[in-house]
Design an enzyme around this catalytic site. Structure first.
Site, short mmCIF file in Angstrom:
data_model
loop_
_atom_site.label_atom_id
_atom_site.label_comp_id
_atom_site.label_asym_id
_atom_site.label_seq_id
_atom_site.Cartn_x
_atom_site.Cartn_y
_atom_site.Cartn_z
N LYS A 165 0.84 -1.20 0.00
CA LYS A 165 0.00 0.00 0.00
C LYS A 165 0.88 1.26 0.00
O LYS A 165 2.09 1.18 0.25
CB LYS A 165 -0.91 -0.05 1.23
N TYR A 168 -12.54 -2.68 -2.34
CA TYR A 168 -13.04 -2.67 -0.96
C TYR A 168 -14.56 -2.63 -0.89
O TYR A 168 -15.12 -2.15 0.09
CB TYR A 168 -12.43 -1.48 -0.21
N PHE A 179 -15.34 4.09 8.11
CA PHE A 179 -13.99 4.47 7.67
C PHE A 179 -13.78 4.31 6.17
O PHE A 179 -12.67 4.49 5.66
CB PHE A 179 -12.93 3.66 8.44
N ARG A 208 -0.87 -14.46 4.80
CA ARG A 208 -1.56 -13.69 5.86
C ARG A 208 -0.93 -13.91 7.23
O ARG A 208 -0.99 -13.04 8.09
CB ARG A 208 -3.06 -13.99 5.85
N THR A 217 -5.31 -7.50 10.83
CA THR A 217 -5.72 -6.23 10.20
C THR A 217 -5.34 -5.01 11.05
O THR A 217 -4.79 -4.04 10.54
CB THR A 217 -7.25 -6.24 10.00
N ARG A 267 2.62 -6.12 9.44
CA ARG A 267 1.74 -5.07 9.96
C ARG A 267 2.10 -4.70 11.39
O ARG A 267 2.00 -3.54 11.80
CB ARG A 267 0.29 -5.54 9.86
N ASN A 323 -1.87 -0.18 7.42
CA ASN A 323 -1.22 -1.45 7.75
C ASN A 323 -0.34 -2.01 6.63
O ASN A 323 -0.10 -3.20 6.56
CB ASN A 323 -2.28 -2.47 8.22
N HIS A 354 -1.79 -5.37 1.73
CA HIS A 354 -3.04 -6.12 1.57
C HIS A 354 -2.66 -7.53 1.19
O HIS A 354 -1.70 -7.74 0.46
CB HIS A 354 -3.90 -5.51 0.46
N GLU A 405 -10.01 -10.58 -6.77
CA GLU A 405 -9.06 -9.47 -6.70
C GLU A 405 -8.06 -9.49 -7.85
O GLU A 405 -7.75 -8.46 -8.44
CB GLU A 405 -8.33 -9.49 -5.36
P1 IDP Z 1 -7.63 -7.20 5.78
O1 IDP Z 1 -6.90 -6.11 5.02
O2 IDP Z 1 -6.83 -7.73 6.93
O3 IDP Z 1 -8.17 -8.30 4.87
P2 IDP Z 1 -10.33 -6.06 5.84
O4 IDP Z 1 -11.35 -6.26 6.92
O5 IDP Z 1 -10.55 -6.68 4.51
O6 IDP Z 1 -8.90 -6.51 6.46
O7 IDP Z 1 -10.15 -4.49 5.69
C1 IDP Z 1 -9.48 -3.90 4.60
C2 IDP Z 1 -8.68 -2.71 5.07
O8 IDP Z 1 -9.54 -1.73 5.64
C3 IDP Z 1 -7.69 -3.03 6.19
O9 IDP Z 1 -6.47 -3.60 5.72
C4 IDP Z 1 -7.50 -1.68 6.83
O10 IDP Z 1 -6.60 -0.86 6.08
C5 IDP Z 1 -8.90 -1.10 6.74
N1 IDP Z 1 -9.68 -1.37 7.96
C6 IDP Z 1 -10.30 -2.53 8.28
N2 IDP Z 1 -10.95 -2.45 9.46
C7 IDP Z 1 -10.75 -1.18 9.88
C8 IDP Z 1 -11.18 -0.47 11.07
O11 IDP Z 1 -11.87 -0.99 11.96
N3 IDP Z 1 -10.76 0.82 11.17
C9 IDP Z 1 -10.00 1.44 10.22
N4 IDP Z 1 -9.57 0.81 9.12
C10 IDP Z 1 -9.94 -0.48 8.95
MG MG Z 2 -9.64 -8.22 3.43
#
Ligand code: IDP
Ligand code: MG
Length: 168
Positions: free
Chosen positions: A11, A51, A59, A91, A97, A108, A122, A125, A136
């Site tokens: 990212k 997304y 957010f 992962r 996350t 991360r 973080n 992805h 994706e």
């Molecule tokens: P992942 O990236 O671990 O698969 P996802 O739930 O798919 O997690 O969320 C995608 C991205 O959205 C995360 O990597 C993070 O950057 C952001 N994100 C997810 N949950 C939150 C949150 O609760 N607060 C702020 N940003 C979040």
């Molecule tokens: Mg995800």
């Protein structure tokens, strides 16, 4: 164990912090193979499609700005990894996350942060499972940008204008 593909994105915060090399080195510990890679300036359409499962989250708008590079640099490195159990292996190395909850030795955990606006920056992805990976990869890459034809393709006739180097 089945051969799987996984989409990894470095990212914009990962790119601007010059973590690309570290992240690729760390991921090479998995022994997985890279079968596609490119640097992309992410459009709103691509970001929102990628997304789409988070559309309803409070957010979401910040997340779209984040992946488009509005807080860092307008570039993302997209990689496709292939090998046994690739989604789980990747992962595990990328970590949870929420960077504050992620294992401190994970990517991360080491490099992520939560901003004062509440965005989880973080760094990477990684596809959650094979189904998500297929969706994706199809979104981020065209068939001819990958080393193998992973999924069924079809030929379509298009009127094409292509950019060439001047004088070529
Ligand atoms: P992942 O990236 O671990 O698969 P996802 O739930 O798919 O997690 O969320 C995608 C991205 O959205 C995360 O990597 C993070 O950057 C952001 N994100 C997810 N949950 C939150 C949150 O609760 N607060 C702020 N940003 C979040
Ligand atoms: Mg995800």
């Amino acid at each position: 164990m089945a051969i799987e593909q996984s989409l990894v994105l470095i990212k914009p915060d990962g790119v601007i912090k010059q973590l690309t090399g570290d992240i690729i080195s760390k991921l090479s510990e998995t022994g997985l193979k890279i079968i596609g890679s490119k640097v992309i300036q992410v459009t709103s359409e691509l970001a929102e499609e990628h997304y789409q499962h988070l559309r309803e989250e409070k957010f979401f708008d910040e997340l779209i700005s984040y992946i488009k590079g509005e807080y860092h640099t307008k570039s993302v490195l997209a990689l496709v990894y292939q090998g046994e159990d690739s989604c789980r292996k990747i992962r595990k190395i990328t970590g949870e996350t929420n960077p504050e909850r992620a294992d401190p030795t994970s990517i991360r955990g080491k490099y992520g942060r939560i901003t004062s606006a509440g965005v989880f920056e973080n760094v990477v992805h990684a596809s959650e499972n094979t189904k998500e990976a297929e969706r994706e990869i199809k979104l981020w890459f065209r068939p001819d940008e990958l080393l193998y034809t992973l999924f069924p393709t079809e030929l379509k006739e298009v009127k094409l204008e292509k950019l060439f180097w001047k004088g070529e």
